[in-house]
Design an enzyme around this catalytic site. Structure first.
Site, PDB file in Angstrom:
ATOM      1  N   HIS A  46       5.401   1.605  19.505  1.00 55.57           N
ATOM      2  CA  HIS A  46       4.378   1.981  18.513  1.00 55.57           C
ATOM      3  C   HIS A  46       4.477   3.480  18.176  1.00 55.57           C
ATOM      4  O   HIS A  46       3.558   4.258  18.455  1.00 55.57           O
ATOM      5  CB  HIS A  46       2.977   1.630  19.031  1.00 55.57           C
ATOM      6  CG  HIS A  46       1.962   1.538  17.930  1.00 55.57           C
ATOM      7  ND1 HIS A  46       0.877   0.678  17.976  1.00 55.57           N
ATOM      8  CD2 HIS A  46       1.852   2.187  16.738  1.00 55.57           C
ATOM      9  CE1 HIS A  46       0.158   0.820  16.879  1.00 55.57           C
ATOM     10  NE2 HIS A  46       0.731   1.733  16.109  1.00 55.57           N
ATOM     11  N   ILE A  47       5.595   3.825  17.537  1.00 57.15           N
ATOM     12  CA  ILE A  47       5.854   5.252  17.244  1.00 57.15           C
ATOM     13  C   ILE A  47       5.942   5.540  15.737  1.00 57.15           C
ATOM     14  O   ILE A  47       6.531   6.535  15.331  1.00 57.15           O
ATOM     15  CB  ILE A  47       7.144   5.744  17.953  1.00 57.15           C
ATOM     16  CG1 ILE A  47       8.349   4.824  17.648  1.00 57.15           C
ATOM     17  CG2 ILE A  47       6.921   5.866  19.451  1.00 57.15           C
ATOM     18  CD1 ILE A  47       9.688   5.390  18.085  1.00 57.15           C
ATOM     19  N   GLU A  50      -0.663  -4.333  23.435  1.00 57.51           N
ATOM     20  CA  GLU A  50       0.160  -3.165  23.791  1.00 57.51           C
ATOM     21  C   GLU A  50      -0.473  -2.435  24.965  1.00 57.51           C
ATOM     22  O   GLU A  50      -1.703  -2.431  25.074  1.00 57.51           O
ATOM     23  CB  GLU A  50       0.274  -2.214  22.589  1.00 57.51           C
ATOM     24  CG  GLU A  50       0.996  -2.853  21.418  1.00 57.51           C
ATOM     25  CD  GLU A  50       1.028  -1.965  20.161  1.00 57.51           C
ATOM     26  OE1 GLU A  50       0.685  -0.770  20.270  1.00 57.51           O
ATOM     27  OE2 GLU A  50       1.374  -2.469  19.097  1.00 57.51           O
ATOM     28  N   THR A  58       6.186  -2.668  11.397  1.00 56.84           N
ATOM     29  CA  THR A  58       5.680  -1.363  11.850  1.00 56.84           C
ATOM     30  C   THR A  58       4.185  -1.259  11.523  1.00 56.84           C
ATOM     31  O   THR A  58       3.636  -0.153  11.503  1.00 56.84           O
ATOM     32  CB  THR A  58       6.438  -0.195  11.165  1.00 56.84           C
ATOM     33  OG1 THR A  58       6.364  -0.374   9.748  1.00 56.84           O
ATOM     34  CG2 THR A  58       7.889  -0.116  11.595  1.00 56.84           C
ATOM     35  N   ALA A  59       3.540  -2.406  11.242  1.00 57.93           N
ATOM     36  CA  ALA A  59       2.128  -2.371  10.831  1.00 57.93           C
ATOM     37  C   ALA A  59       1.211  -2.688  12.015  1.00 57.93           C
ATOM     38  O   ALA A  59       0.760  -1.768  12.714  1.00 57.93           O
ATOM     39  CB  ALA A  59       1.910  -3.328   9.673  1.00 57.93           C
ATOM     40  N   ARG A  60       0.955  -3.950  12.245  1.00 56.61           N
ATOM     41  CA  ARG A  60       0.154  -4.370  13.391  1.00 56.61           C
ATOM     42  C   ARG A  60       0.744  -5.654  13.963  1.00 56.61           C
ATOM     43  O   ARG A  60       1.082  -6.588  13.228  1.00 56.61           O
ATOM     44  CB  ARG A  60      -1.302  -4.625  12.983  1.00 56.61           C
ATOM     45  CG  ARG A  60      -2.143  -3.374  12.814  1.00 56.61           C
ATOM     46  CD  ARG A  60      -2.384  -2.651  14.142  1.00 56.61           C
ATOM     47  NE  ARG A  60      -3.178  -1.434  14.007  1.00 56.61           N
ATOM     48  CZ  ARG A  60      -2.676  -0.213  13.811  1.00 56.61           C
ATOM     49  NH1 ARG A  60      -1.373  -0.016  13.717  1.00 56.61           N
ATOM     50  NH2 ARG A  60      -3.475   0.831  13.728  1.00 56.61           N
ATOM     51  N   GLY A 103       0.869  -1.180   0.000  1.00 56.49           N
ATOM     52  CA  GLY A 103       0.000   0.000   0.000  1.00 56.49           C
ATOM     53  C   GLY A 103       0.901   1.223   0.000  1.00 56.49           C
ATOM     54  O   GLY A 103       2.069   1.152  -0.401  1.00 56.49           O
ATOM     55  N   ARG A 104       0.377   2.337   0.486  1.00 53.83           N
ATOM     56  CA  ARG A 104       1.158   3.578   0.455  1.00 53.83           C
ATOM     57  C   ARG A 104       2.455   3.456   1.246  1.00 53.83           C
ATOM     58  O   ARG A 104       3.504   3.898   0.806  1.00 53.83           O
ATOM     59  CB  ARG A 104       0.335   4.734   1.027  1.00 53.83           C
ATOM     60  CG  ARG A 104      -0.843   5.127   0.151  1.00 53.83           C
ATOM     61  CD  ARG A 104      -1.441   6.409   0.696  1.00 53.83           C
ATOM     62  NE  ARG A 104      -2.702   6.708   0.050  1.00 53.83           N
ATOM     63  CZ  ARG A 104      -3.882   6.348   0.532  1.00 53.83           C
ATOM     64  NH1 ARG A 104      -3.959   5.647   1.650  1.00 53.83           N
ATOM     65  NH2 ARG A 104      -4.976   6.669  -0.101  1.00 53.83           N
ATOM     66  N   ILE A 105       2.354   2.869   2.449  1.00 53.47           N
ATOM     67  CA  ILE A 105       3.560   2.790   3.276  1.00 53.47           C
ATOM     68  C   ILE A 105       4.568   1.823   2.659  1.00 53.47           C
ATOM     69  O   ILE A 105       5.766   2.110   2.590  1.00 53.47           O
ATOM     70  CB  ILE A 105       3.219   2.410   4.743  1.00 53.47           C
ATOM     71  CG1 ILE A 105       2.340   3.500   5.368  1.00 53.47           C
ATOM     72  CG2 ILE A 105       4.501   2.231   5.562  1.00 53.47           C
ATOM     73  CD1 ILE A 105       1.800   3.187   6.755  1.00 53.47           C
TER      74      ILE A 105
HETATM   75  C1  DGY Z   1      -1.864   3.989  12.845  1.00 55.58           C
HETATM   76  O1  DGY Z   1      -2.149   5.150  12.573  1.00 55.58           O
HETATM   77  O2  DGY Z   1      -2.621   3.053  12.627  1.00 55.58           O
HETATM   78  C2  DGY Z   1      -0.533   3.761  13.442  1.00 55.58           C
HETATM   79  O3  DGY Z   1      -0.305   2.457  13.775  1.00 55.58           O
HETATM   80  C3  DGY Z   1      -0.372   4.633  14.660  1.00 55.58           C
HETATM   81  O4  DGY Z   1      -1.260   4.247  15.618  1.00 55.58           O
END
Ligand code: DGY
Length: 328
Positions: free
Chosen positions: A285-286, A266, A235-237, A154-156
């Site tokens: 989660h930053i 979390e 860095t997703a879920r 996706g975008r990220i």
């Molecule tokens: C989101 O926006 O979903 C990121 O994980 C930050 O919470």
């Protein structure tokens, strides 16, 4: 109209909301306890929530006056979007503005793993840097020439691919749907199966949404396809990875290491075995946590809510589960 925020937001955003609505900001325990949320939601027209709030069917059902849910996040796996849309509640979210910040953190974590930055920091702080390092000591690996496997284009995922090209990496990807040939060419990425992605990559980075289909899809069986020298970044879920399996893989050195910004539950504390593994880098989660990005997210969360409550289309509307986009 009345609106509820399940925790505080930037002052400018609250001020903006107060110009139009009666605003209640929950100041107690986070996440807001379910029974309290149920009792409050009965009376409100709009809700601003965060990824830690579970907006399930019970909450949606209790919100008999509820017209709009605006989440301060790109992820919306914490919201029962189907229940909300069945009740005509508009759900909105904050994609795009956090793409670059999250992609930057992903690269930072990759660099950290490859160059052992946190590990080096820990060694010094523990007073273990006693002699000048010899030519074969404390070696990391080059990023250039390595293969990055992106799960979720996706975008990220795309922003990570662009950055990885800057580091002269080769990029493979797997996505629910293959992206266009033109886009593949522009990004210089190659589509492979999920298994091949894990098998061929020196580092796999997760950018897929958490859905019933991706829930714990990264399990021991898949991790075992990876090279012993490879790394995993998420860095997703957190729930996309079976965390117990990952701990097993890291302990048995099935892979070299992992960098995680997200976790199954979390916040985590020292009782989580991941915190005791030296081949793991962890952050709280930053992904989107920069001053500029969080401000833009606040602006959009407010605009989304205001537009939805005035019967207009929000800037970013979540549709239903069947039309979910990749986490981006
Ligand atoms: C989101 O926006 O979903 C990121 O994980 C930050 O919470």
């Amino acid at each position: 109209m009345k609106i509820l925020l399940t925790r505080s937001l930037h002052d400018f955003a609250i001020k903006e909301l107060k110009k139009r609505y009666q605003v209640e900001v929950h100041a107690g325990k986070i996440p807001m306890p379910k029974d309290l949320l149920i009792s409050k939601i009965r009376d409100v027209d709009g809700l601003i929530c965060y990824p830690y709030d579970k907006i399930d069917a019970d909450i949606v059902k209790a919100g008999t006056k509820l017209k709009a849910i605006s989440t301060f996040s790109v992820g919306y796996d914490h919201i029962d979007v189907n229940s909300a849309s069945q009740r005509g509640i508009v759900v909105s979210y904050t994609p795009e503005v956090l793409t670059r910040a999250t992609a930057d953190l992903t690269l930072a974590l990759m660099l950290d793993l490859f160059r052992r930055i946190n590990e080096g920091d820990r060694i010094i702080r523990q007073g273990k840097w006693k002699t000048i390092l010899g030519p074969y000591e404390f070696l990391g690996s080059d990023l250039h020439g390595k293969t990055l496997g992106i799960f979720g284009m996706g975008r990220i995922g795309m922003a990570v691919a662009k950055r990885a090209r800057g580091f002269e990496m080769n990029v493979l990807y797997h996505n629910r749907k293959r992206i266009s040939a033109q886009m593949e060419k522009r990004l210089n990425v190659k589509y492979v199966s999920l298994e091949e992605l894990f098998r061929r990559s020196d580092v796999v980075s997760i950018h897929a949404p958490h859905t019933p289909k991706t829930h714990e899809i990264v399990n021991l069986k898949l991790i075992k396809k990876m090279k012993r020298t490879s790394f995993l970044v998420n860095t997703a879920r957190g729930k996309i990875i079976n965390e117990k399996d990952l701990v097993t893989a890291l302990k048995r050195k099935i892979i070299s290491g992992a960098a995680l910004d997200v976790f199954g539950g979390e916040p985590i504390d020292n009782s989580n075995p991941l915190t005791r593994l030296s081949n793991v880098v962890i952050t709280p989660h930053i992904g989107s946590a920069t001053i500029e990005t969080r401000r833009k997210m606040a602006e959009i969360a407010v605009q989304n809510l205001v537009l939805s409550l005035s019967g207009k289309k929000p800037i970013y509307q979540v549709r239903t589960e069947s039309s979910r986009q990749d986490l981006s």
